[in-house]
Design a protein around this motif. Structure first.
Motif, PDB file in Angstrom:
ATOM      1  N   LEU A   2     -11.896  36.709  -3.256  1.00 34.52           N
ATOM      2  CA  LEU A   2     -12.591  37.494  -2.242  1.00 34.52           C
ATOM      3  C   LEU A   2     -13.015  38.846  -2.822  1.00 34.52           C
ATOM      4  O   LEU A   2     -12.257  39.470  -3.560  1.00 34.52           O
ATOM      5  N   PRO A   3     -14.204  39.309  -2.482  1.00 43.36           N
ATOM      6  CA  PRO A   3     -14.598  40.647  -2.911  1.00 43.36           C
ATOM      7  C   PRO A   3     -13.598  41.678  -2.377  1.00 43.36           C
ATOM      8  O   PRO A   3     -13.069  41.535  -1.274  1.00 43.36           O
ATOM      9  N   PHE A   4     -13.325  42.691  -3.155  1.00 39.68           N
ATOM     10  CA  PHE A   4     -12.414  43.757  -2.758  1.00 39.68           C
ATOM     11  C   PHE A   4     -13.137  45.088  -2.920  1.00 39.68           C
ATOM     12  O   PHE A   4     -12.989  45.784  -3.916  1.00 39.68           O
ATOM     13  N   ASP A  75     -18.564  47.939  -3.838  1.00 33.04           N
ATOM     14  CA  ASP A  75     -18.057  46.782  -4.571  1.00 33.04           C
ATOM     15  C   ASP A  75     -18.258  47.051  -6.055  1.00 33.04           C
ATOM     16  O   ASP A  75     -19.369  47.009  -6.564  1.00 33.04           O
ATOM     17  N   ARG A  79     -11.853  41.711  -7.477  1.00 29.15           N
ATOM     18  CA  ARG A  79     -11.702  40.520  -6.659  1.00 29.15           C
ATOM     19  C   ARG A  79     -10.242  40.287  -6.337  1.00 29.15           C
ATOM     20  O   ARG A  79      -9.360  40.562  -7.147  1.00 29.15           O
TER      21      ARG A  79
END
Length: 91
Positions: A2-4, A75, A79
């Protein structure tokens, strides 16, 4: 995976955490806690910090990065990996 995205007020002090608060980089204690800064020789870091100090004092940094000042998060490619249960039902 998941993008963090890193929030502008992230409390973990890793290097990119201060993307919207560059004045934190002026603090030598914060720089010492960053592996990026710690690995660079003073001959590289000190002139860069002097430029940042001048840019902050003249507000040049804020003019150049005005788009960042309106963002809540960015971003930077981090991840988050989440481990789940496999087909066997074991963690």
């Amino acid at each position: 995976m998941l993008p963090f995205p890193i929030p502008h007020d992230f409390t973990d002090g890793f290097q990119i955490a201060y993307w919207r608060r560059p004045e934190f980089y002026l603090d030598p204690v914060i720089r010492q806690a960053s592996s990026t800064f710690a690995r660079l020789p003073a001959s590289v870091v000190e002139p860069a910090i002097a430029r940042l100090r001048a840019d902050l004092a003249s507000v040049a940094w804020h003019r150049r990065h005005a788009d960042l000042l309106t963002r809540e998060s960015v971003d930077y490619g981090y991840r988050l990996l989440i481990a789940g249960r496999g087909d066997s039902g074991t963690p």
